[in-house]
Design a protein around this motif. Structure first.
Motif, short mmCIF file in Angstrom:
data_model
loop_
_atom_site.label_atom_id
_atom_site.label_comp_id
_atom_site.label_asym_id
_atom_site.label_seq_id
_atom_site.Cartn_x
_atom_site.Cartn_y
_atom_site.Cartn_z
N TYR A 122 8.99 -13.26 -24.17
CA TYR A 122 8.73 -11.84 -23.93
C TYR A 122 9.70 -11.33 -22.86
CZ TYR A 122 4.35 -11.07 -26.51
OH TYR A 122 3.41 -10.91 -27.49
N ARG A 123 10.35 -10.21 -23.17
CA ARG A 123 11.13 -9.49 -22.17
C ARG A 123 10.63 -8.06 -22.14
NH1 ARG A 123 17.15 -9.40 -22.83
NH2 ARG A 123 16.88 -9.87 -25.05
N ALA A 124 10.13 -7.63 -20.99
CA ALA A 124 9.53 -6.31 -20.88
C ALA A 124 10.17 -5.52 -19.75
CB ALA A 124 8.02 -6.43 -20.64
N ILE A 125 10.44 -4.24 -20.03
CA ILE A 125 10.93 -3.33 -19.01
C ILE A 125 9.84 -2.28 -18.75
CG2 ILE A 125 12.76 -1.75 -18.30
CD1 ILE A 125 14.59 -3.07 -20.34
N TYR A 126 9.45 -2.13 -17.49
CA TYR A 126 8.37 -1.22 -17.12
C TYR A 126 8.93 0.00 -16.39
CZ TYR A 126 5.38 -5.24 -18.10
OH TYR A 126 4.76 -6.30 -18.70
N GLU A 127 8.33 1.14 -16.65
CA GLU A 127 8.64 2.31 -15.85
C GLU A 127 8.03 2.14 -14.46
OE1 GLU A 127 9.42 6.26 -18.53
OE2 GLU A 127 7.40 5.91 -17.79
N ARG A 128 8.71 2.66 -13.46
CA ARG A 128 8.26 2.49 -12.08
C ARG A 128 6.85 3.04 -11.87
NH1 ARG A 128 12.21 5.31 -8.35
NH2 ARG A 128 13.50 3.53 -8.93
N ASP A 129 6.56 4.21 -12.45
CA ASP A 129 5.24 4.81 -12.25
C ASP A 129 4.12 3.94 -12.80
OD1 ASP A 129 6.40 6.94 -11.04
OD2 ASP A 129 6.21 8.32 -12.74
N LEU A 130 4.43 3.13 -13.82
CA LEU A 130 3.40 2.27 -14.40
C LEU A 130 2.94 1.22 -13.40
CD1 LEU A 130 1.82 1.63 -17.01
CD2 LEU A 130 3.64 0.04 -17.62
N LEU A 131 3.86 0.74 -12.55
CA LEU A 131 3.50 -0.27 -11.55
C LEU A 131 2.53 0.27 -10.53
CD1 LEU A 131 6.03 -1.61 -12.86
CD2 LEU A 131 6.57 -2.51 -10.60
N ASP A 132 2.51 1.59 -10.37
CA ASP A 132 1.63 2.21 -9.38
C ASP A 132 0.28 2.58 -9.96
OD1 ASP A 132 1.39 2.77 -6.72
OD2 ASP A 132 2.04 4.85 -6.91
N THR A 133 0.06 2.24 -11.24
CA THR A 133 -1.23 2.49 -11.89
C THR A 133 -2.19 1.36 -11.55
OG1 THR A 133 -0.13 3.61 -13.73
CG2 THR A 133 -2.39 2.86 -14.10
N PRO A 134 -3.41 1.65 -11.09
CA PRO A 134 -4.36 0.59 -10.70
C PRO A 134 -4.53 -0.46 -11.79
CG PRO A 134 -5.21 2.74 -10.07
CD PRO A 134 -3.98 3.01 -10.89
N GLY A 135 -4.38 -1.71 -11.40
CA GLY A 135 -4.59 -2.83 -12.31
C GLY A 135 -3.37 -3.26 -13.09
N GLU A 136 -2.35 -2.39 -13.19
CA GLU A 136 -1.19 -2.72 -14.01
C GLU A 136 -0.33 -3.83 -13.38
OE1 GLU A 136 -0.10 -2.06 -16.92
OE2 GLU A 136 -1.47 -0.51 -17.58
N LEU A 137 -0.05 -3.72 -12.09
CA LEU A 137 0.82 -4.72 -11.48
C LEU A 137 0.18 -6.10 -11.52
CD1 LEU A 137 3.43 -5.37 -10.08
CD2 LEU A 137 2.36 -4.85 -7.89
N GLU A 138 -1.14 -6.16 -11.30
CA GLU A 138 -1.81 -7.45 -11.38
C GLU A 138 -1.64 -8.06 -12.77
OE1 GLU A 138 -2.95 -4.75 -10.12
OE2 GLU A 138 -3.61 -5.17 -8.06
N GLU B 6 10.95 -13.78 -30.27
CA GLU B 6 11.05 -12.96 -29.08
C GLU B 6 10.44 -11.58 -29.31
OE1 GLU B 6 14.60 -12.17 -25.92
OE2 GLU B 6 15.04 -11.52 -27.97
N ILE B 7 9.80 -11.06 -28.26
CA ILE B 7 9.29 -9.69 -28.23
C ILE B 7 10.06 -8.94 -27.15
CG2 ILE B 7 7.34 -8.19 -27.74
CD1 ILE B 7 6.93 -9.57 -30.35
N LEU B 8 10.60 -7.79 -27.50
CA LEU B 8 11.26 -6.91 -26.54
C LEU B 8 10.38 -5.67 -26.40
CD1 LEU B 8 14.90 -7.09 -28.02
CD2 LEU B 8 13.82 -8.64 -26.36
N TRP B 9 10.18 -5.20 -25.15
CA TRP B 9 9.19 -4.15 -24.96
C TRP B 9 9.65 -3.16 -23.90
CZ3 TRP B 9 4.08 -6.00 -26.95
CH2 TRP B 9 3.20 -4.94 -27.19
N PHE B 10 9.62 -1.86 -24.27
CA PHE B 10 9.73 -0.77 -23.31
C PHE B 10 8.30 -0.33 -22.98
CE2 PHE B 10 14.13 1.25 -24.41
CZ PHE B 10 14.75 0.28 -23.64
N CYS B 11 7.88 -0.46 -21.73
CA CYS B 11 6.51 -0.10 -21.34
C CYS B 11 6.57 1.14 -20.45
CB CYS B 11 5.85 -1.25 -20.60
SG CYS B 11 5.75 -2.78 -21.56
N ARG B 12 6.31 2.28 -21.05
CA ARG B 12 6.31 3.53 -20.29
C ARG B 12 4.94 3.77 -19.64
NH1 ARG B 12 8.76 8.56 -23.32
NH2 ARG B 12 8.74 9.28 -21.15
N ALA B 13 4.91 4.67 -18.67
CA ALA B 13 3.65 5.05 -18.06
C ALA B 13 2.80 5.80 -19.09
CB ALA B 13 3.92 5.93 -16.84
N ASN B 14 1.51 5.81 -18.87
CA ASN B 14 0.56 6.48 -19.78
C ASN B 14 0.66 5.95 -21.21
OD1 ASN B 14 -0.28 8.29 -17.68
ND2 ASN B 14 1.61 9.44 -18.05
#
Length: 315
Positions: free
Chosen positions: A160-176, A130-138
């Motif tokens: 894989y379990r990943a937690i994303y910061e909300r601002d990261l989802l608003d970065t072009p290409g990230e949500l896709e 398993e991979i656990l991941w905190f994915c912050r913006a920038n």
């Protein structure tokens, strides 16, 4: 001089090849062909016989080498495997003891974006569970779409379990990229903010960048590699506590299931404009679908819709 560990020393290899060509010979004929004394020939032929490569005299014949030498090689392989297992056990004993006496074996510092990117890749390539991941913006060293190691790891069964910061989802290409990862098997959730950048593999190794965002561009990116310890246990607990509070992101791509992804993005806190952009629909379409879901849930506010979505298991 022949090495003690050789399966068949060079002089015996030469003698065996000569015996094969002679197709049966006694000591004297062999000595003449080999250019040695009769006593030397007798010793050599007896040595070949002892190794199962020649029949008993007085007329010696060559025997197939694969059976006799194959057994020797098998024993060597078994001995080598046993030696490797012993070395691995001793190495683990050493590391365990070293960790008790020196913090240097618990934490390793990696400096530079390239070195950090390499360690993140190696961590995923060697993971088995398993991979656990905190994915912050920038991101500092690895943006989501550039993570080429995740898909092969998912295919071989790494969770894989990943937690994303909300601002990261608003970065072009990230949500896709996140949606693609979810479709491949990643479990994704969102929080308004995360305390640190963090990746953990198999609960045995954590990588935690050290340079704060306000120091970016001043100091080189650096990270701590943290091995089994109470510190690593604390980081795992930190991830799990945030996982429980995070909002799931669901990748429902077909049009008839579009509401599922729309709802998960709404609960994550994205505004209508960003949701519309990511879904490739108009803002009016987003509002119309949300109105329909509020009617279905029997509520008249988006807060009520989020509550009912959680209560009814829509997310």
């Amino acid at each position: 001089m022949s090495g003690e560990g050789e399966v068949l020393p060079p002089d015996q290899q030469h003698a065996y090849r000569l015996l094969v060509r002679l197709s049966g010979t006694d000591v004297l004929a062999f000595a003449e062909s080999a250019g040695v004394t009769a006593d030397q020939a007798a010793v050599t032929l007896e040595a070949l016989q002892a190794k199962g490569l020649a029949t008993p005299g007085p007329v010696y014949h060559a025997l197939p080498p694969d059976v006799a030498l194959g057994e020797i090689l098998l024993r060597r392989q078994q001995d080598l495997q046993a030696a490797r297992q012993m070395m691995a056990a001793l190495s683990e004993d050493y590391r365990t003891n070293a960790r008790r006496h020196s913090a240097e074996h618990l934490v390793e510092i990696v400096v530079g974006a390239g070195a950090l990117r390499q360690r993140l890749a190696e961590m995923q390539e060697s993971a088995t569970d398993e991979i656990l991941w905190f994915c912050r913006a920038n991101p500092i060293a690895m943006e989501g779409p550039a993570n080429d190691e995740e898909l092969p790891a998912l295919k071989r069964g790494v969770k894989y379990r990943a937690i994303y910061e909300r601002d990261l989802l608003d970065t072009p290409g990230e949500l896709e990229g996140i949606v693609g990862a979810i479709e491949a098997g990643e479990e994704s959730r969102v929080l308004p903010a995360l305390p640190v950048r963090l990746a953990i593999a198999d609960r045995k190794l954590a990588i935690c960048p050290l340079v704060p965002d306000e120091a970016r561009g001043i100091a080189q990116p650096s990270a701590a590699l943290i091995r089994p310890s109470e510190l690593l246990d604390a980081l795992v607990a930190l991830f799990e506590s945030h996982w429980e509070r995070a909002t799931p992101v669901l990748a429902a791509k077909p049009d008839e299931q579009l509401d599922t992804l729309l709802l998960s993005l709404l609960v994550s806190g994205l505004p209508d404009k960003s949701i519309a952009t990511h879904l490739g629909v108009s803002r009016r379409t987003v509002q119309r679908r949300l109105d329909r879901m509020m009617d279905l849930a029997g509520v008249d506010t988006r807060t009520g819709l989020a509550y009912q979505a959680a209560r009814r298991g829509w997310l």
